[in-house]
Design an enzyme around this catalytic site. Structure first.
Site, PDB file in Angstrom:
ATOM      1  N   HIS A 168       0.822  -1.212   0.000  1.00  0.00           N
ATOM      2  CA  HIS A 168       0.000   0.000   0.000  1.00  0.00           C
ATOM      3  C   HIS A 168       0.857   1.264   0.000  1.00  0.00           C
ATOM      4  CE1 HIS A 168      -3.516   2.423   0.475  1.00  0.00           C
ATOM      5  NE2 HIS A 168      -4.278   1.480   0.985  1.00  0.00           N
ATOM      6  N   ASP A 470     -12.511  -4.132 -18.098  1.00  0.00           N
ATOM      7  CA  ASP A 470     -12.795  -5.060 -19.195  1.00  0.00           C
ATOM      8  C   ASP A 470     -11.547  -5.251 -20.054  1.00  0.00           C
ATOM      9  OD1 ASP A 470     -13.767  -6.534 -21.302  1.00  0.00           O
ATOM     10  OD2 ASP A 470     -15.310  -5.099 -21.892  1.00  0.00           O
TER      11      ASP A 470
END
Length: 533
Positions: A168, A470
């Protein structure tokens, strides 16, 4: 589940596509994540009804090539965190020509439909998650820490998963999903031989506005602490709140109510002001309804009871007294009603209440009503005027807020409202603060790992558009944060079915999960069954 490793490789940006070395200093937003929590793990599942060899021959080359081109712009993920031997020297992110990230391709015999189901054993996803390569130490004592690893797992004739593990300290969720969408769009464009269709903006690595921020707190580099974690007999569940359910929750939360009461009693008129003719309590009831109507979108209903009151056979002095008492009741008992009820507030308050309530229902002996329960959420600071960062800023840019409530209050009959008021108040603090302080910019997350501490941490956001990733094979059929099963976290994302809903992911011990789902469904059904005007 049988797992077979097909390929272990490294993927790097194209040669000579970046200056070598390229370095990025850590900012005050990055430091909070410096070795404090375990790596972030995000998984995506896609339908792919083809055999493994078809995937390896047609899909894998495009994925790796597009990833390499993407890393040219999102280079920190192929870089390393550099920790110098002298602790007085701040760590930084460094890219050298040839640096790369670990890329593993595996095949699994697992049931794809089970893996994308909304309720399953938490351990089902663990074989699909890559491990970060271990840090290495250079001869001069410098520690070099890899920042990302990726694993693609093929489930023959069913689908495949892409899972990322990363530190992170390199980036927040918004930066990660910017990276994922860019990679996915580029892969789709290459597969369709349409390189001109890529329209996503490039990331911004400009950090001067943060590094030169005049009131920035002194950077402190924290050391790694142990954290509580257990995978034993945990169940992972995904809950979906539809747009209609969210709207009903907002209406329910928007009803003015006496502080810490769901159904406030009628105002009581002290004996010195009682009306001998008996109009006191009925008129107070009328006033309470009138003041409530003033909070509704249509205020016309306010006039009818008020006109009846003004025309009633009561002395003027007594009317004024009653009006004063009604106003005082409204101000005293409704002033803490949440002002701006968002999807985030209603979802988090309901889930937090049910999670803590589920602890009580398990019959544990350590349930103490005066214990403090913590709810931690993060707020994006890119739009803050003091930084004026672009939306495409790459890195961490999150302020941290913690809502603290006594356990007894949180599990009481008003608990959901108490939770909502606390969360909404912190959001107002974030929006109204002219200058964010060190306590929200650089919180010390080590406090969360204390034994016995009750806390819930929110990962993700429905604004990140997870299901818009996608690669050319359609939207993901499922995506979630894998690491939430390490400790008390929940994940939030947009709904995979669209329609403006919200998806909540969490992992709890099996018995507690059964209690949680029962409490959650009961509360949701009760609220959504109310007929609102």
């Amino acid at each position: 589940m049988m797992m077979k490793v097909i390929e272990e490789s490294q993927v790097s940006p194209p040669p000579n596509s970046l200056p070598s070395p390229t370095t990025l200093p850590l900012t005050l937003f990055d430091i909070s994540w410096f070795f404090i929590i375990p790596p972030v793990q995000r998984i995506f599942f896609y339908h792919f009804p083809h055999p493994t060899h078809h995937f390896l021959q047609t899909t894998l080359p495009i994925l790796k090539h597009s990833l390499s081109l993407t890393l040219q712009h999102f280079f920190p993920f192929s870089s390393n965190l550099i920790i110098l031997p002298n602790s007085d020297n701040p760590p930084y992110i460094r890219y050298l020509d040839g640096d790369s990230l670990s890329f593993t391709v595996s095949e699994s015999s697992a049931d794809f439909n089970l893996l994308i189901s909304d309720s399953q054993d938490a351990q089902n996803w663990h074989p699909l998650v890559p491990n970060l390569p271990p840090p290495r130490t250079e001869p001069n004592g410098t520690t070099v820490v890899p920042l990302m690893a990726i694993q693609v797992t093929v489930l023959p004739n069913s689908g495949f998963s892409i899972c990322l593990t990363f530190k992170h300290v390199a980036a927040d969720g918004k930066s990660l999903h910017h990276f994922m969408k860019y990679w996915a769009s580029l892969s789709k464009a290459i597969a369709n031989n349409n390189n001109n269709s890529l329209s996503l903006d490039l990331p911004s690595h400009e950090r001067d506005k943060i590094l030169t921020f005049p009131n920035a707190p002194k950077l402190t580099y924290l050391y790694k602490d142990a954290y509580r974690s257990s995978y034993v007999d945990k169940v992972r569940t995904s809950l979906v709140l539809s747009h209609e359910q969210v709207q009903k929750l907002k209406k329910w939360f928007g009803i003015p109510r006496r502080k810490n009461w769901l159904s406030p009693p009628l105002p009581y008129c002290p004996s010195p002001f009682e009306d001998p003719s008996g109009y006191c309590l009925p008129l107070l009831d009328v006033l309470r309804y009138s003041f409530f109507c003033l909070t509704q979108p249509s205020k016309a209903h306010f006039l009818s009871p008020l006109l009846s009151y003004l025309l009633s056979p009561v002395s003027l002095s007594w009317r004024l007294r009653i009006l004063f008492l009604g106003r005082k009741w409204f101000v005293d008992n409704c002033k803490d009603t949440t002002k701006h009820i968002s999807t985030f507030v209603v979802t988090c308050s309901l889930v937090w209440f049910c999670m803590v309530k589920s602890e009580k229902n398990t019959g544990g002996d350590d349930f103490v009503v005066d214990d403090l329960c913590n709810f931690l959420f993060l707020a994006d600071c890119r739009d803050r005027p003091e930084y004026s960062l672009p939306k495409t800023y790459f890195g961490n840019c999150l302020a941290s807020y913690s809502v603290v409530v006594k356990r007894g209050e949180l599990v009481g009959k008003d608990g959901i409202v108490v939770a909502a008021n606390g969360i909404e108040r912190k959001i107002r603090d974030f929006k109204s603060d002219a200058l964010l302080g060190a306590e929200v910019l650089m919180p010390d997350y080590r406090q969360l790992w204390k034994q016995g501490m009750s806390f819930v941490v929110v990962a993700g956001s429905p604004k990140l558009g997870v299901y818009e990733t996608d690669f050319g094979w359609g939207k993901p059929v499922k995506s979630d944060a894998v690491h939430i099963d390490l400790f008390g976290s929940i994940s939030l994302s947009d709904c995979r079915d669209g329609g403006g809903g919200i998806e909540v992911g969490l992992a709890l011990e099996r018995n507690r999960m059964a209690n949680f789902v029962s409490i959650f469904q009961e509360q949701l059904d009760s609220i959504c069954s109310i007929q609102f005007l």
